[in-house]
Design a protein around this motif. Structure first.
Motif, short mmCIF file in Angstrom:
data_model
loop_
_atom_site.label_atom_id
_atom_site.label_comp_id
_atom_site.label_asym_id
_atom_site.label_seq_id
_atom_site.Cartn_x
_atom_site.Cartn_y
_atom_site.Cartn_z
N VAL A 198 16.28 13.61 116.62
CA VAL A 198 17.23 14.35 115.88
C VAL A 198 17.92 15.65 116.67
N VAL A 199 19.19 15.42 116.61
CA VAL A 199 19.72 16.63 117.18
C VAL A 199 20.36 17.76 116.22
N ILE A 200 20.10 18.99 116.69
CA ILE A 200 20.58 20.03 116.10
C ILE A 200 21.47 20.85 116.91
N GLY A 201 22.43 21.32 116.34
CA GLY A 201 23.32 22.13 117.24
C GLY A 201 23.91 23.58 116.43
N ILE A 202 24.01 24.46 117.12
CA ILE A 202 24.40 25.86 116.48
C ILE A 202 25.46 26.55 117.43
N THR A 203 26.17 27.17 117.18
CA THR A 203 27.11 28.02 118.05
C THR A 203 26.45 29.36 118.23
N ASN A 204 27.19 29.86 119.49
CA ASN A 204 26.73 31.22 119.91
C ASN A 204 27.53 32.43 119.32
N ARG A 205 28.30 31.85 118.00
CA ARG A 205 28.99 32.95 117.48
C ARG A 205 28.53 34.27 117.58
N GLY A 206 29.42 35.35 117.73
CA GLY A 206 28.98 36.61 117.81
C GLY A 206 28.01 37.10 118.70
N LYS A 207 26.96 36.03 119.09
CA LYS A 207 25.71 36.15 120.14
C LYS A 207 24.93 37.64 119.46
N TYR A 208 24.83 37.62 118.37
CA TYR A 208 23.73 38.64 117.59
C TYR A 208 22.52 37.75 117.42
N ALA A 209 21.24 38.27 117.61
CA ALA A 209 20.13 37.71 117.54
C ALA A 209 19.71 37.28 116.02
N ASP A 210 20.29 38.35 115.00
CA ASP A 210 19.84 37.80 113.71
C ASP A 210 20.62 36.66 113.40
N ILE A 211 21.87 36.46 113.62
CA ILE A 211 22.70 35.13 113.40
C ILE A 211 22.13 33.99 113.97
N PHE A 212 21.73 34.39 115.31
CA PHE A 212 21.15 32.97 116.12
C PHE A 212 19.87 32.50 115.51
N TRP A 213 19.11 33.32 115.34
CA TRP A 213 17.75 32.85 114.71
C TRP A 213 17.74 32.44 113.12
N PHE A 214 18.55 32.95 112.40
CA PHE A 214 18.64 32.54 111.00
C PHE A 214 19.26 31.28 111.23
N SER A 215 20.15 30.82 112.06
CA SER A 215 21.12 29.67 111.99
C SER A 215 19.93 28.60 112.59
N LEU A 216 19.26 28.78 113.69
CA LEU A 216 18.14 27.69 114.31
C LEU A 216 17.17 27.49 113.30
N LEU A 217 16.56 28.60 112.40
CA LEU A 217 15.67 28.35 111.44
C LEU A 217 15.92 27.35 110.41
N HIS A 218 17.33 27.73 109.89
CA HIS A 218 17.91 26.94 108.86
C HIS A 218 18.17 25.35 109.28
N GLU A 219 18.64 25.26 110.58
CA GLU A 219 18.63 23.74 110.83
C GLU A 219 17.31 23.13 110.94
#
Length: 303
Positions: A241-262
């Protein structure tokens, strides 16, 4: 129409020349048709470029004017070739208009297309990378990204959303992984939670390696202008399976939330569905999206 032109290309239908011959002979079309042994209607369609020269008409013309049959057949072939050339160029110009909706430099920076300012080459490069025959493929509302209310969505957003997701898929396919293991992934989740305290240079290589051991190809790329997508999950097959997220804003909270969401989307194991997450919460009402949000929330901040 027995003559077609586009830019500097001209296509002359055999009927164009036959009309000149009729004028030179000072005949009516009806008389010429009788001498050629065809109906006036057939001759009219031929002269106006609505019908092609048949082998029988080519034979009759050769007998009537003392020429070879091949001359008339070749006129038709050359006309067909020029028409195809014109249609190809017209299609190219249409694609170049759609090219204006895409940030080509985004793909240059990713190193997936060559650096060029030539629009024809840019179109060709993107078609090869995306494995598509036209940008119209990416403008379909049910291609990779599903748009329920397409009439309210700009075609620029539809096109770029599909382009970003396809890029994630392409990059994910290049990443080698072990066979998917839900057990391993669940075991790694606590370790991934601990990584939230680390710097990117420390956790990035470990995160990618850990996920690959679980059968998950992790892709982190910039956000594509006008796409509105910040995350995607796509099963390549039952073992990867492939998961992809953007580095939008480069904020830690956005990154980790997005990653765990995926990652929760991965655990949901929807093998035949591409799960897309938009900045405007396009799918906020779906149960699987609520579950993914809750999973990320509870892991980051326990209830």
């Amino acid at each position: 129409m027995n003559k077609i032109e586009f830019e500097d290309i001209y296509a002359f239908h055999p009927g164009y020349y036959i009309k000149d011959l009729i004028n030179d002979l000072e005949m009516t079309q009806e008389e010429f048709a009788k001498r050629l042994n065809i109906t006036p209607k057939n001759l009219s369609e031929l002269i106006n470029g609505k019908a092609s020269i048949s082998e029988n008409i080519a034979k009759n013309l050769s007998l009537m004017f003392g020429t070879s049959v091949d001359i008339w057949i070749d006129l038709q072939k050359k006309y067909n070739q020029k028409v195809l050339e014109i249609k190809t160029l017209q299609a190219q110009r249409d694609e170049e208009k759609d090219l204006e909706l895409i940030d080509y430099s985004f793909f240059e920076k990713l190193g997936v297309v060559k650096n060029t300012k030539n629009k024809t080459e840019q179109v060709s490069e993107l078609f090869k990378y995306f494995a598509i025959s036209s940008f119209s493929v990416f403008k379909k509302t049910d291609f990779l990204v599903q748009f329920r209310q397409a009439h309210n969505v700009d075609e620029k957003v539809i096109l770029n959303s599909n382009a970003w997701v396809q890029t994630v898929i392409n990059k994910g396919k290049q990443i080698k992984t072990q066979h998917y293991s839900e057990k391993k992934l669940k075991e790694y989740v606590p370790q991934i939670r601990k990584m939230t305290f680390q710097e990117p240079s420390e956790f990035a290589p470990l995160l990618s390696h850990s996920l690959s051991e679980c059968g998950v190809a992790f892709v982190l790329i910039p956000s594509l202008k006008n796409s509105g997508v910040y995350g995607a999950t796509k099963w390549i097959n039952e073992n990867k399976v492939v998961i992809g997220i953007t580095n939008r804003g480069k904020y830690a909270d956005i990154f980790w939330f997005s990653l765990l969401h995926e990652l929760e989307h991965v655990l949901q194991r929807k093998l035949t569905k591409i799960l897309i997450d938009f900045e405007n919460n396009n799918n906020f009402s779906e149960d699987y999206e609520k579950e993914a949000d809750q999973f990320a929330k509870d892991l980051l901040i326990p209830p």
